[in-house]
Enzyme design. Structure first.
Site, PDB file in Angstrom:
ATOM      1  N   CYS A  10       0.805  -1.189  -0.036  1.00 55.50           N
ATOM      2  CA  CYS A  10       0.024  -0.071  -0.125  1.00 55.50           C
ATOM      3  C   CYS A  10       0.981   1.165   0.021  1.00 55.50           C
ATOM      4  CB  CYS A  10      -0.799  -0.027   1.116  1.00 55.50           C
ATOM      5  SG  CYS A  10      -1.921  -1.448   1.221  1.00 55.50           S
ATOM      6  N   HIS A  62      -9.771   2.201  -2.228  1.00 53.29           N
ATOM      7  CA  HIS A  62      -8.165   2.013  -2.227  1.00 53.29           C
ATOM      8  C   HIS A  62      -7.672   1.275  -3.554  1.00 53.29           C
ATOM      9  CE1 HIS A  62      -4.469   1.451  -0.651  1.00 53.29           C
ATOM     10  NE2 HIS A  62      -4.565   0.082   0.076  1.00 53.29           N
TER      11      HIS A  62
END
Lengths: 395, 451
Positions: free
Chosen positions: A88, A342
């Site tokens: 991430c 996301h």
């Protein structure tokens, strides 16, 4: 050696985040990149180096495995293009690599693009299935991403008296912010009862405590601060950029020293970035924060790790609306990952675009008034990798 | 002559009452293997405490999970017994449990081996809807047969063949002879043969493992036995069902627990093994008590799900294809199966995973550390999106008593109730179970249960 970065962001671009069934990986790359190139007022041939952030090419059609998946849709050839993958924190790491290349004078104009196409598969068939079927046959088998953060939630509730309402409060706040963001994936307000009453994903985290599976892309055009043309550009400066891997993918779950109360990676990345930027009192010096609320508990833990409050005090910030738009230090006024969604490789770049808007004063309804200093934060893996970027509208 | 020097039994956590299988049936119960149990996990659970100084293993089962692979060798590997010992399988009929005991006795008596591990394990599910017709039950038992004096002396084992088997399989077809013919030409003739060489006065009691106990009762009475005093009834069958190859051995274990003195066990199935045993040392454990603490399966539907005959799905998954690697398992079995961790020689922090440097003090020297199978919960969560026959999948982070930390799934948690519910600070134990529910490959790792 930990020097100030002296890098300027002169162009920003971001697509809508969501279930973009009508757009391909290449479409997303083109849209974000061309926006940023136009915003910078340059032509594509001026770009001398590019970094592509993607985390999970295998979930789509294997797009994003190398830099050529940025070159191909843009017809951008004969320059170095590198794919960056760091879970991430991939987006932030693409920015870091571009900044390093500028600082090293390897190139004069650099591009960092983050993109992820997760919704060419059903949501259950993407990251969840990858965790279920492809990971180590024994280590962490039984977890999905939510579970790896839920164990932090249960420990912090046990140690610090954090309640389920505190955790759900993050989701309520960020979804409230997301209504103001046209690009957000999940634009809906919700109450504490709705968050806590939504289906359980990994106890105590519910669906509304979890960010959705999303498509999207974002792009930055960067130059050295000395090369900024103030007549032409609206530069935002990178004053600090820290990245740290502080534990492993499996290690937290097998390391007796790991306390599941904080993210050491965030603390390290923040220390590096703050030192470069000369920040000593984060709560006083930072005007807004975009942080990695992939699950609402992560926002609470990150308040402490970024130094916005003391140990065990995160619950007071959410209870006191300190981090709400209009509060002392607004956090995730974009809606955060909970509302924006996301697309893993794109998120870190999207956050910088968001902060740039606030520092430029172009954030519209959700503008943090008078913002001069903003911080972005990503955390990757089960809290293993973190990046912190300090941005200011003055050099 | 040989001795049973130690033993251990393993039963699944779950039992089902006949009345759950059919509302008009009674209160008798049978043990039922959970979704992640098989003969290997039960055999391991029974044998893991008995595994020192073993020089031969005999594995008896009528429900093998492998073809062309020795279960005994696989179990030896799980038990960390060095390669090269004698390891053999016995099977075909439920008499194979006492076949193994007989062979172990001969091996020890002849001096060929010193400590033989005899393991029997069976997990047989009858056809759906026919559960009440066969008294199935799932269990494993492990015995150490040795020359050293121990709990019971084994002597005079005889085996009597018979051509007639009441029920058997031929090319996957179940064949049943006419019941009256089977009783006469099979059982009755065989028992007559046995009773010829038995003297009622020299034996304290007698035990029959097999069908037709009513018929045997009359025949033994005629042979001079005082059946009121000398006949040991099969009370295990009403509690755990007929556990196949394990059943005769479990009855020997129960006789040791009950301090039965000298007794003869007739294990009848397509012929008989007759074993004379004398209990020399009493034992305080009790199978009956152990089974009393098991969890009752509430519904037939749950039973079907346990045996994975109901639709196996969780949020869209009908079939799981988890990554598994024989190469990885062989390479890392010391860690995965034998729980060998690493202790920092400088600060004594214990790790399950290997690294070049200690995460605490950065020292670089480690020594191997045997990790314990008990610990305390540091944190946990219930995962609702991980596919599981009985969601959620409870993931538990455990600080082990020896130091070291492990994160594993909870098991035996079909019902999320007080008996299974875990919280931070609770004590748990590790049990070896299957990780892959689709049974595509053997894939055993640790899970935890409340203790």
């Amino acid at each position: 050696m930990n020097k100030k970065r002296d890098i300027a962001i002169i162009g920003i671009g971001v697509t809508k985040f969501g279930e973009l069934f009508e757009q391909s990986f290449d479409d997303l790359v083109r849209e974000a990149s061309i926006q940023a190139i136009d915003d910078a007022g340059i032509v594509m041939d001026e770009i001398q180096g590019a970094w592509l952030s993607t985390a999970f090419p295998e979930i789509g059609v294997f797009k994003g495995r190398s830099g050529m998946d940025l070159s191909e849709p843009l017809n951008l050839y004969d320059i170095p293009v590198t794919r960056v993958s760091n879970f991430c924190a991939s987006g932030a790491d693409a920015i870091r690599n571009a900044a390093n290349a500028l600082n090293a004078h390897e190139c004069d104009v650099a591009m960092a693009v983050g993109v992820e196409k997760l919704r060419d598969r059903s949501s259950q068939d993407s990251i969840v299935k990858m965790m279920v079927e492809l990971t180590h046959p024994f280590y962490q088998k039984g977890f999905t991403a939510a579970g790896t953060f839920a164990v932090y939630a249960n420990r912090i509730m046990h140690e610090y008296g954090v309640t389920k309402e505190d955790i759900a409060g993050v989701s309520v706040k960020n979804h409230g912010h997301g209504i103001l963001n046209d690009n957000a994936h999940r634009r809906m307000s919700c109450s504490l009862e709705q968050v806590m009453g939504s289906p359980m994903v990994a106890d105590p985290l519910t669906v509304m405590d979890s960010c959705p599976t999303t498509d999207g892309a974002a792009c930055l055009i960067m130059v050295r601060a000395e090369d900024v043309d103030k007549q032409k550009h609206k530069p935002i400066y990178i004053h600090g950029l820290g990245l740290s891997i502080s534990t492993g993918w499996d290690l937290p779950f097998f390391d007796p020293e790991h306390d599941f109360l904080s993210f050491k990676a965030t603390q390290n990345a923040a220390r590096i970035a703050y030192e470069q930027a000369g920040i000593t009192k984060p709560m006083d010096e930072i005007d807004l924060v975009e942080l990695h609320d992939c699950f609402s508990i992560v926002e609470l833990l990150t308040y402490e790790d970024l130094g916005l409050c003391g140990v065990g005090e995160a619950k007071d910030l959410i209870r006191g609306d300190v981090t709400k738009l209009g509060g002392e230090t607004p956090v995730n006024v974009s809606g955060g990952l909970l509302s924006c969604g996301h697309p893993v490789g794109a998120t870190g770049v999207r956050m910088v675009v968001e902060v740039c808007h606030h520092l430029r004063g172009t954030a519209g309804e959700r503008q943090v008034e008078g913002a001069k200093t903003g911080v972005t934060h990503n955390i990757g893996g089960p809290g293993a990798i973190a990046s912190v970027i300090v941005l200011k509208n003055e050099q | 002559m040989s001795y049973i020097t130690s033993y251990n039994t393993a039963f699944p956590q779950f039992i089902i009452a006949d009345k759950v299988l059919h509302p008009k049936a009674g209160e008798n119960t049978r043990t039922v293997a959970y979704t992640d149990e098989d003969i290997m996990t039960l055999a391991y659970a029974a044998a893991c405490k008995l595994s020192s100084n073993i020089d031969a293993i005999l594995f008896a089962t009528t429900t093998p999970i492998f073809k062309e692979r020795y279960h005994a060798s696989y179990l030896a590997d799980l038990l960390n017994i060095p390669e090269g010992i004698t390891a053999l399988d016995l099977g075909t009929t439920t008499r194979c449990g006492t076949d193994a005991l007989m062979l172990a006795n001969h091996w020890v008596d002849s001096g060929a081996y010193n400590n033989v591990l005899v393991v029997a394990a069976d997990v047989e599910f009858p056809a759906i809807g026919k559960e009440l017709l066969t008294s199935f039950g799932h269990a494993a038992v492990a015995l150490i047969v040795s020359k050293e004096k121990g709990l019971a002396e084994v002597s005079d084992i005889s085996s009597y063949s018979a051509a007639i088997a009441e029920e058997f399989q031929y090319k996957k077809n179940i064949i049943q002879y006419d019941a009256r013919f089977a009783r006469t030409a099979g059982f009755k003739d065989n028992i007559k043969l046995i009773l010829k060489s038995m003297n009622a006065d020299s034996i304290d009691s007698i035990m029959l493992n097999g069908n037709y106990s009513k018929l045997a009762h009359g025949m033994m009475k005629k042979a001079g036995f005082d059946m009121e005093k000398q006949f040991i009834s099969n009370d295990l069958i009403t509690r755990i069902g007929n556990t196949g190859s394990t059943h005769a051995l479990l009855r020997i274990v129960q006789a040791i627990q009950d301090d039965r003195g000298s007794f003869a066990l007739i294990d009848y199935a397509n012929g008989s093994n007759v074993i004379n045993i004398c209990v020399t040392k009493s034992d305080t454990k009790s199978i009956v008590e152990e089974v009393q603490h098991k969890t009752l399966i509430n519904h037939y539907q749950d039973f079907l799900a346990v045996r994975k005959r109901g639709k196996f799905e969780s949020l869209g998954y009908e079939k799981l294809d988890l990554f598994s690697s024989e190469m990885m398992q062989e390479r890392e079995k010391n860690q995965f199966i034998h729980l060998k961790g690493f202790e920092c020689e400088s600060c004594n922090t214990v790790y399950f995973l290997k690294a070049a440097r200690c995460n605490k003090c950065k020292a670089t020297s480690f020594k191997e550390k045997q990790l314990s199978r008990r610990g305390t919960i540091y944190s946990l969560t219930a995962e609702f999106y991980f596919p599981n026959t009985f969601p959620p999948t409870n993931m538990i982070i455990i600080d082990l008593e020896t130091g070291g930390r492990l994160t594993v799934q909870q098991t035996d948690d079909m019902y999320q109730n007080e008996k299974s519910k875990l919280k931070i600070g609770d004590k748990v134990g590790l049990v070896l179970r299957k990780m892959m529910e689709n049974d595509a490959k053997p894939n055993y790792f640790w899970k935890c249960v409340k203790v």
